[in-house]
Design a protein around this motif. Structure first.
Motif, mmCIF file in Angstrom:
data_model
loop_
_atom_site.group_PDB
_atom_site.id
_atom_site.type_symbol
_atom_site.label_atom_id
_atom_site.label_comp_id
_atom_site.label_asym_id
_atom_site.label_seq_id
_atom_site.Cartn_x
_atom_site.Cartn_y
_atom_site.Cartn_z
ATOM 1 N N ALA A 48 0.810 -1.219 0.000
ATOM 2 C CA ALA A 48 0.000 0.000 0.000
ATOM 3 C C ALA A 48 0.845 1.271 0.000
ATOM 4 O O ALA A 48 0.309 2.375 -0.067
ATOM 5 N N LEU A 49 2.171 1.132 0.047
ATOM 6 C CA LEU A 49 3.056 2.303 0.067
ATOM 7 C C LEU A 49 3.374 2.737 -1.357
ATOM 8 O O LEU A 49 3.713 1.916 -2.204
ATOM 9 N N HIS A 50 3.287 4.028 -1.601
ATOM 10 C CA HIS A 50 3.580 4.581 -2.924
ATOM 11 C C HIS A 50 4.124 5.997 -2.736
ATOM 12 O O HIS A 50 3.513 6.822 -2.056
ATOM 13 N N GLY A 51 5.297 6.250 -3.306
ATOM 14 C CA GLY A 51 5.874 7.584 -3.230
ATOM 15 C C GLY A 51 6.234 8.008 -1.822
ATOM 16 O O GLY A 51 6.199 9.193 -1.495
ATOM 17 N N VAL A 52 6.637 7.061 -0.984
ATOM 18 C CA VAL A 52 6.978 7.352 0.407
ATOM 19 C C VAL A 52 8.475 7.604 0.515
ATOM 20 O O VAL A 52 9.286 6.872 -0.050
#
Length: 160
Positions: free
Chosen positions: A13-17
């Motif tokens: 669920a992580l994106h652009g972190v």
């Protein structure tokens, strides 16, 4: 060596972190479903490679977009940093950019020997990146059992 920065393009669920760390030891905490376990799996995948599609939870296929993988900036000395880049579509191959700015593909075995001191993924899971399940297992041990557990975990997981 410690992780100075994580850049997650896409993982679970992580994106652009992008996360920055200033000390060699970091404790990540937060509410349920905040992404702590996903972040831990990302770090493991970056250090040891992406699991196959047979293990979808550990693999961390992006569900929120982004390219499956990212970068880690590692502080290897007060004067030097390495950038580790790994993406699943490369077959978990990794590229390391050293302090001179040179990019070089690196085999996993060489990476583990050079940067991780021979620490295997199993040893990393047992000693350095502890999840709630591992804490429950250790909590059930008493006295000298804890020392024996850690000793045997190290003997089983370390490579020479």
């Amino acid at each position: 060596m410690f992780i100075r920065e994580l850049q997650v393009d896409g993982y679970g669920a992580l994106h652009g972190v992008k996360l920055s760390f200033e000390t060699p030891v970091t404790i990540i905490y937060g509410r349920n479903e905040a992404g702590k376990s996903t972040l831990l799996r990302f770090v493991r995948s970056m250090l040891y490679g992406f699991p196959t599609r047979k293990d979808p939870v550990e693999r961390g296929e992006p569900v929120a977009g982004g390219r499956h993988g990212g970068r880690m900036i590692l502080s290897v000395s007060p004067e030097a940093e390495w950038v580790l880049e790994r993406y699943a579509e490369r077959g978990s191959g990794l590229i390391v950019r050293d302090e001179s700015g040179s990019d070089r593909p690196m085999p996993q075995q060489e990476w583990e020997r050079l940067a991780l001191g021979g620490v295997s993924e199993r040893l990393f899971r047992q000693l350095f990146a502890v999840t709630l399940d591992e804490l429950h297992e250790i909590r059930s041990l008493q006295g000298e059992e804890i020392g024996n557990y850690l000793y045997h975990a190290g003997m089983a997981g370390a490579r020479h």
